[in-house]
Design an enzyme around this catalytic site. Structure first.
Site, PDB file in Angstrom:
ATOM      1  N   LYS A 280       0.855  -1.205  -0.084  1.00  0.00           N
ATOM      2  CA  LYS A 280       0.099  -0.040  -0.051  1.00  0.00           C
ATOM      3  C   LYS A 280       0.757   1.149  -0.029  1.00  0.00           C
ATOM      4  CE  LYS A 280      -0.736  -0.509   4.970  1.00  0.00           C
ATOM      5  NZ  LYS A 280      -1.316  -0.936   5.984  1.00  0.00           N
TER       6      LYS A 280
ATOM      7  N   TYR B 229      16.246  29.616   9.293  1.00  0.00           N
ATOM      8  CA  TYR B 229      15.232  30.221   9.733  1.00  0.00           C
ATOM      9  C   TYR B 229      14.878  30.028  11.370  1.00  0.00           C
ATOM     10  CZ  TYR B 229      13.199  30.376   5.285  1.00  0.00           C
ATOM     11  OH  TYR B 229      12.981  30.545   3.765  1.00  0.00           O
TER      12      TYR B 229
HETATM   13  C1  LIG Z   1      -0.419  -2.030   6.802  1.00  0.00           C
HETATM   14  C2  LIG Z   1      -0.957  -3.434   7.016  1.00  0.00           C
HETATM   15  C3  LIG Z   1      -0.122  -4.601   7.222  1.00  0.00           C
HETATM   16  C4  LIG Z   1       1.512  -4.507   7.247  1.00  0.00           C
HETATM   17  O1  LIG Z   1       1.925  -3.772   8.423  1.00  0.00           O
HETATM   18  P1  LIG Z   1       3.083  -3.834   8.927  1.00  0.00           P
HETATM   19  O2  LIG Z   1       3.338  -3.180  10.189  1.00  0.00           O
HETATM   20  O3  LIG Z   1       3.792  -2.616   7.798  1.00  0.00           O
HETATM   21  O4  LIG Z   1       3.656  -4.949   8.566  1.00  0.00           O
HETATM   22  C5  LIG Z   1      -0.789  -5.733   7.486  1.00  0.00           C
HETATM   23  N1  LIG Z   1      -2.211  -5.733   7.427  1.00  0.00           N
HETATM   24  C6  LIG Z   1      -2.878  -4.729   7.341  1.00  0.00           C
HETATM   25  C7  LIG Z   1      -4.316  -5.311   7.462  1.00  0.00           C
HETATM   26  C8  LIG Z   1      -2.495  -3.617   6.797  1.00  0.00           C
HETATM   27  O5  LIG Z   1      -3.196  -2.663   6.925  1.00  0.00           O
END
Ligand SMILES: *Cc1c(COP(=O)(O)O)cnc(C)c1O
Length: 374
Positions: free
Chosen positions: A43, A264
């Protein structure tokens, strides 16, 4: 000068994605969970690493898990024939047909999604793999224990291929509620007698709760060589490799007199006569604006012996630049290569100095940063 695909990049910032490190991390996950199949979670454009790099480096995965159906389409258009899981299922009923054409597996987490599938089934007769999500205590997505079995039976009756799924809230911590143990107990109670493959573990569970994996694991952050806890020391012995390296160059050097201020707000004040290096990377590139003075920056070839030196950030991060204290880097010069995070500086360390976690920094790599896939 840095180059991408033989094209010179005039502003010297570049993110390199190491597909060998992807492959290494995926192998490592297979060693940790040899009985499980792997959904590689990509994702947020592969946690900022690009879908293209993920597809190249993770082609031996069993499937890809993602959110946007457009990304599923992209994978199919680029030749991925393996499985794809839509991690939050459908956002609109209208996506069903496309999900079907693309042969996506679906998470189903709410009543509406069940209804869409029930009526779709009536029309087409196609079969989806469904990952029915149980809310076992995280209280984000999924059916409450009291509703789960009914939803399972309904979809099963429509002859969808059923799987059980839940997500852990605290696989990276102890003494937090709900614990992995509590969520597992809930999961086992609710799914008892409903025979179907399961999908449970995120990265933290794969690393630290080997009794809570399931048939399909869902590693995300560990694929990228970043820590689920936000602390790099927690994965230093796990044999994972950083996949993203963010580099740039020193584009100017300022000679300061004792008492001079930098940037800044004048946050940094020179404690003695010293040199400051100005680096072409700022918050508009994804470097965290909240980074404190002292955040580590690695300057290559800059030390007494021409070794790399870790220099501390000195002064407020601006949109396009950061400034660093060069007192330990006598050979640093305009044009010296700099690593902001990657092989020497764990992104977790930069994150920790900025009040966040590595996840956020890699996902927030800005679109203006060119990406090289190695
Ligand atoms: C993002 C996600 C993962 C992966 O999680 P990590 O902590 O990055 O390993 C697994 N399952 C779901 C449902 C997620 O949304």
């Amino acid at each position: 000068m840095l180059s991408v695909a033989n094209q010179l990049i005039h502003r010297p910032i570049l993110a390199s994605i190491d597909t060998k490190a992807f492959r290494h991390n995926l192998n490592r996950i297979r060693e940790l969970a040899p009985e499980s199949k792997i959904w590689s979670v990509i994702k947020a454009k592969g946690y900022g690493h690009t879908l293209n790099a993920a597809l190249q480096g993770l082609d031996l995965t069993d499937g890809f898990a993602l959110l946007d159906i457009a990304d599923a389409q992209w994978l199919r258009d680029h030749g991925w024939q393996g499985r794809i899981l839509l991690l939050e299922g459908l956002f609109h009923e209208a996506e069903l047909e496309q999900a079907d054409q693309l042969q996506c597996d679906l998470v189903v987490h709410c009543e509406k999604q069940v209804q869409w599938l029930e009526s779709y089934k009536g029309k087409s007769g196609h079969e989806f793999n469904v990952f029915l999500k149980l809310n076992s205590g995280m209280n984000r997505l999924g059916f409450k224990p009291a509703q789960y079995r009914t939803a399972f039976h309904r979809l099963h009756a429509s002859s969808y291929r059923m799987h059980h799924m839940t997500h852990f809230a605290n696989a990276d911590q102890v003494d937090r509620s709900p614990s992995v143990g509590e969520q597992m107990e809930c999961f086992n109670d609710v799914t008892e007698g409903l025979h179907a493959p399961s999908s449970l573990a995120n990265s933290a569970a794969i690393l630290w709760h080997r009794n809570a994996l399931g048939d399909w694991i869902r590693p995300g952050i560990m694929l990228y060589g970043v820590s689920p806890t936000g602390t790099f020391a927690d994965i230093v012995r796990s044999d994972l490799q950083a996949v993203m390296q963010l580099r740039s160059q020193i584009i100017a050097i300022q000679e300061l007199k004792k008492g001079d201020h930098v940037g800044y707000g004048g946050r940094y004040q020179a404690p003695e006569d010293m040199r400051i290096g100005v680096i072409a990377c700022g918050y508009a590139d994804g470097y965290p604006r909240h980074a404190q003075d002292g955040t580590p920056v690695w300057i290559e070839d800059a030390g007494e012996d021409k070794q790399g030196v870790i220099c501390p950030l000195a002064g407020q991060v601006s949109m396009d630049m950061i400034t660093v204290d060069l007192r330990d880097a006598p050979h640093a010069k305009v044009g010296s290569m700099v690593e902001l995070w990657g092989k020497v500086i764990p992104v977790d360390d930069v994150a920790q100095m900025s009040g966040t976690i590595g996840y956020e920094l890699i996902c927030a790599l800005a679109p203006r940063v060119p990406v090289e896939i190695k």
